[in-house]
Write an enzyme that holds these catalytic residues in place. Structure first.
Site: not given
Ligand code: G3P
Ligand code: CA
Length: 308
Positions: A13, A55
């Site tokens: 992530h 992000h």
């Molecule tokens: O994409 C999966 C997760 O990352 C979604 O939440 O806000 O961290 O992009 P976010």
């Molecule tokens: Ca994401």
């Protein structure tokens, strides 16, 4: 040796973001080396249509934009990527995520804000890094791009989904068998992409913690997607102080209609209330529920859990 019902994909992530600033090339290289199966890219656009791996729609929390371009703040207090050309964004210094008002780091035990500076990364640059590492290590790690806020980008005059799909096409990721999942929260965007690209491009429908999910919705999603990416809160309802936990039946319901389940986000330093360890959380999702993938900031710890 742990033998979960199915070996889940490890999705890094924002890279190995538990150890290095999110979406830096260093974080992606570290996650690759730690054993990730896929590396995640959140994608937003600059004013001149460059695809940035960031992000947020704005630059405030991860760069020195407020010091460098104070006059470019919008009325809502944010400095939006789409108000800057790529050449301008390249002059910014990026680092660990902070609260831009207080200057306090979101995760105080992670890479120190003061310890190094990083630059913005484009989708093209990140794909080149991953392909280079795949070549030098022999490990075929995939990409997992997310189209951020497509409707918002359209209102700003940029067709972000088309820019992303064109770029993926140029890099060969629309060919059958490519190691890629494309993710987005917006269902209409994903439906259009499925119509354009066909079933060879695996699609993940993201689901936020407030989404009301039932079998009918999952069947609808299965018409255009290969899986769901739910917040872990949609699955783990509560972790009680006595060590017991309450889970929904989302994983089995989704898998019953042919959808993979890739929940987000597994973090050592941001565990659910009353959960005492990352291993406890992984035990529920991997050993008990049998999810198909996990988004994690800590690729090394998930790798170790799966192999223990
Ligand atoms: O994409 C999966 C997760 O990352 C979604 O939440 O806000 O961290 O992009 P976010
Ligand atoms: Ca994401």
């Amino acid at each position: 040796m742990n033998t979960p019902a199915r070996i889940p994909l490890i999705i890094a992530h924002r890279g190995a973001s538990g150890y290095l600033p999110e979406h830096s090339l260093a974080a992606k290289a570290l996650a690759h080396g730690m054993g990730a199966d896929y590396l995640e890219q959140d994608i937003v656009a600059s004013r001149d249509g460059a695809l940035l791996i960031l992000h947020d729609l704005w630059l405030d929390d991860v760069s020195d934009v407020a010091e460098r371009f104070p006059q470019r703040m919008r009325d809502d207090g944010h400095f939006y990527c789409i108000d800057f050309d790529l050449a301008e964004i390249r002059t910014l210094r990026f680092g660990e995520r902070i609260n831009p008002v207080t200057g306090v780091e979101k995760y105080p035990n992670r890479f120190p804000r003061s310890a190094g500076t990083f630059g913005v990364v484009t989708l093209d640059e990140e794909i080149r890094l991953i392909r280079g590492l795949n070549s030098s290590t022999g490990r075929q790690v995939g990409i997992y791009p997310e189209i951020k806020s497509p409707e918002w980008h359209t209102k700003q005059g940029l067709d972000l989904p088309s820019l992303v799909i064109d770029a993926l096409d140029q890099h060969g990721y629309l060919e059958e068998g490519s190691r890629i999942f494309l993710q987005c929260f917006d269902a209409d965007t994903l439906k259009k992409i499925r119509q354009r690209s066909g079933p060879d491009l695996p699609i993940i429908q993201l689901l936020s913690s407030g989404t009301s999910v039932d079998e009918s919705l999952l069947r609808e999603i299965s018409d255009y997607a290969d899986g769901i990416g739910p917040s872990i809160k949609l699955i783990l309802r509560a972790f009680n102080t006595d060590g017991h936990h309450d889970v929904s039946d989302l994983v089995s319901m989704a898998q019953a209609v042919g959808l993979q389940v890739h929940p987000y986000t597994f973090r050592l330093d941001d565990l659910p209330q009353n959960c005492d360890s990352l291993d406890s959380l992984l035990q529920i999702f991997i050993d008990q529920l049998g999810v198909d993938g996990v988004f994690t900031d800590f690729t090394d710890l998930v790798t170790k859990f799966i192999r223990h």
